[in-house]
Scaffold this motif. Structure first.
Motif, PDB file in Angstrom:
ATOM      1  N   ALA A   1       0.810   4.030  -2.944  1.00 16.35           N
ATOM      2  CA  ALA A   1       0.478   5.426  -2.640  1.00 16.35           C
ATOM      3  C   ALA A   1       1.494   6.343  -3.290  1.00 16.35           C
ATOM      4  O   ALA A   1       1.130   7.384  -3.856  1.00 16.35           O
ATOM      5  CB  ALA A   1       0.448   5.632  -1.133  1.00 16.35           C
TER       6      ALA A   1
ATOM      7  N   MET B   1       0.831  -1.208   0.000  1.00 20.30           N
ATOM      8  CA  MET B   1       0.000   0.000   0.000  1.00 20.30           C
ATOM      9  C   MET B   1       0.862   1.253   0.000  1.00 20.30           C
ATOM     10  O   MET B   1       0.552   2.237  -0.690  1.00 20.30           O
ATOM     11  CB  MET B   1      -0.943   0.001   1.203  1.00 20.30           C
ATOM     12  CG  MET B   1      -2.149  -0.890   0.993  1.00 20.30           C
ATOM     13  SD  MET B   1      -3.097  -1.094   2.482  1.00 20.30           S
ATOM     14  CE  MET B   1      -3.976   0.438   2.476  1.00 20.30           C
ATOM     15  N   VAL B   2       1.981   1.228   0.757  1.00 19.03           N
ATOM     16  CA  VAL B   2       2.880   2.392   0.769  1.00 19.03           C
ATOM     17  C   VAL B   2       3.452   2.628  -0.617  1.00 19.03           C
ATOM     18  O   VAL B   2       3.461   3.753  -1.142  1.00 19.03           O
ATOM     19  CB  VAL B   2       4.007   2.172   1.804  1.00 19.03           C
ATOM     20  CG1 VAL B   2       5.106   3.194   1.617  1.00 19.03           C
ATOM     21  CG2 VAL B   2       3.448   2.255   3.201  1.00 19.03           C
TER      22      VAL B   2
ATOM     23  N   ASN C   1       0.687   6.575  -7.054  1.00 21.94           N
ATOM     24  CA  ASN C   1      -0.496   7.390  -7.322  1.00 21.94           C
ATOM     25  C   ASN C   1      -0.192   8.874  -7.173  1.00 21.94           C
ATOM     26  O   ASN C   1      -0.638   9.691  -7.972  1.00 21.94           O
ATOM     27  CB  ASN C   1      -1.627   6.999  -6.375  1.00 21.94           C
ATOM     28  CG  ASN C   1      -2.303   5.731  -6.845  1.00 21.94           C
ATOM     29  OD1 ASN C   1      -2.169   5.360  -8.010  1.00 21.94           O
ATOM     30  ND2 ASN C   1      -3.003   5.061  -5.943  1.00 21.94           N
ATOM     31  N   ARG C   2       0.613   9.223  -6.111  1.00 19.49           N
ATOM     32  CA  ARG C   2       0.897  10.641  -5.885  1.00 19.49           C
ATOM     33  C   ARG C   2       1.698  11.191  -7.057  1.00 19.49           C
ATOM     34  O   ARG C   2       1.426  12.270  -7.565  1.00 19.49           O
ATOM     35  CB  ARG C   2       1.669  10.799  -4.570  1.00 19.49           C
ATOM     36  CG  ARG C   2       1.518  12.183  -3.979  1.00 19.49           C
ATOM     37  CD  ARG C   2       2.246  12.283  -2.659  1.00 19.49           C
ATOM     38  NE  ARG C   2       1.889  11.233  -1.717  1.00 19.49           N
ATOM     39  CZ  ARG C   2       2.774  10.442  -1.124  1.00 19.49           C
ATOM     40  NH1 ARG C   2       4.063  10.549  -1.373  1.00 19.49           N
ATOM     41  NH2 ARG C   2       2.385   9.507  -0.276  1.00 19.49           N
TER      42      ARG C   2
END
Lengths: 186, 102
Positions: free
Chosen positions: A170, A166-167, A173-174
């Motif tokens: 993320a 998940m990290v 995506n950013r």
């Protein structure tokens, strides 16, 4: 009849695996991997491993198909064709496979009642688990009580792996959002 | 009679597998996988009666549920290109036709 079902299911698995290797369209490969895990779950039921079949159906056919699809949404949908044949890799794979098959030669015959796995702690679990632990299903009492720390470790590992993924996602995506905003104002 | 049923279900499995491998469009493959899941449910129920242990039918029920949820997830992916829905990503890169994937 059960042998016929065994043979047909295994033949289907071979056909599915070969098709997965040959197809370049990754969406089709994900669909075929769902079929493959349905087939192997049916195979586990034929082999009387009902709890493994439960897990395979839930994880293999359900969750991992969805995970693969969301991976496809982030990456490409076509596999890039291989540019050259990699002979050392084939050699390594063949040698490893041959070593693994050689290793199975010493294993006891399938379903052998004298096999060590049926003699070591299994009789104690079968006799004592109903009044020591309680649940009518012995697999549950082995997983949740006799090997409770083991199961706790497994869940910790899977939890950590999930947080790591998940990290990473993320971050991806950013960066994509930042790229998109930069692209919108020239 | 249950044996005949098993054989027929196995034949249907072969046909669905053929369609999933050959199927030119995405929708052929989705329907093939869905039919394959349904046939697996039938095969498990028949197998329970064939071996005189029909108590394993709850696995067949679980398969039916997972099959449904999985098909919904796949269709959402084909329609919106992500699993969340028509919101964020689909607005920026509209790709609502699933035929593009095939």
């Amino acid at each position: 009849m059960e042998q016929v079902i065994d043979i047909v299911l295994l033949a289907f698995m071979v056909v599915t695996a070969i098709a997965m290797i040959r197809l370049r369209n990754l969406f089709a490969v994900v669909m075929l991997s769902g079929i493959f895990s349905l087939l192997s779950a049916a195979m586990f039921v034929v082999l009387d491993a009902v709890d493994v079949a439960f897990t395979e159906a839930a994880v293999g056919a359900g969750i991992s198909t969805v995970l693969m699809l969301s991976t496809l949404a982030l990456t490409f949908r076509e596999e890039r064709p291989a540019t050259r044949a990699d002979w050392p890799a084939l050699l390594v794979v063949t040698v490893t496979g041959a070593a693994l098959i050689y290793g199975t030669l010493d294993m006891p015959h399938f379903g052998d009642p004298d096999a060590p796995i049926h003699q070591h702690v299994a009789p104690r679990y079968i006799v004592d688990s109903p009044h020591e632990v309680g649940p009518p299903n012995m697999v549950t009492s082995v997983l949740a009580s006799y090997r409770g720390y083991d199961t706790l470790g497994e869940t910790t590992v899977i939890f950590t792996a999930g947080i790591g993924v998940m990290v990473l996602l993320a971050g991806v995506n950013r960066r994509r959002r930042a790229d998109r905003e930069r692209g919108n104002r020239p | 009679m249950i044996t005949t049923g098993c054989l027929l279900v196995l034949m249907t499995l072969a046909l669905a597998l053929l369609r999933a491998v050959r199927g030119p469009t995405v929708y052929d493959r989705i329907v093939a996988v869905n039919a394959f899941g349904t046939m697996t449910v039938l095969l498990l129920v028949l197998l329970g009666f064939l071996t005189d242990r029909p108590e394993f039918q709850d696995i067949a029920l679980l398969y039916a549920l997972i099959n449904f949820a999985g098909t919904i997830a796949v269709l959402k992916f084909v329609k919106y290109s992500n699993l969340a829905g028509p919101s964020a990503a689909a607005d920026h890169r509209p790709r609502s036709e699933g035929d593009r994937i095939s």
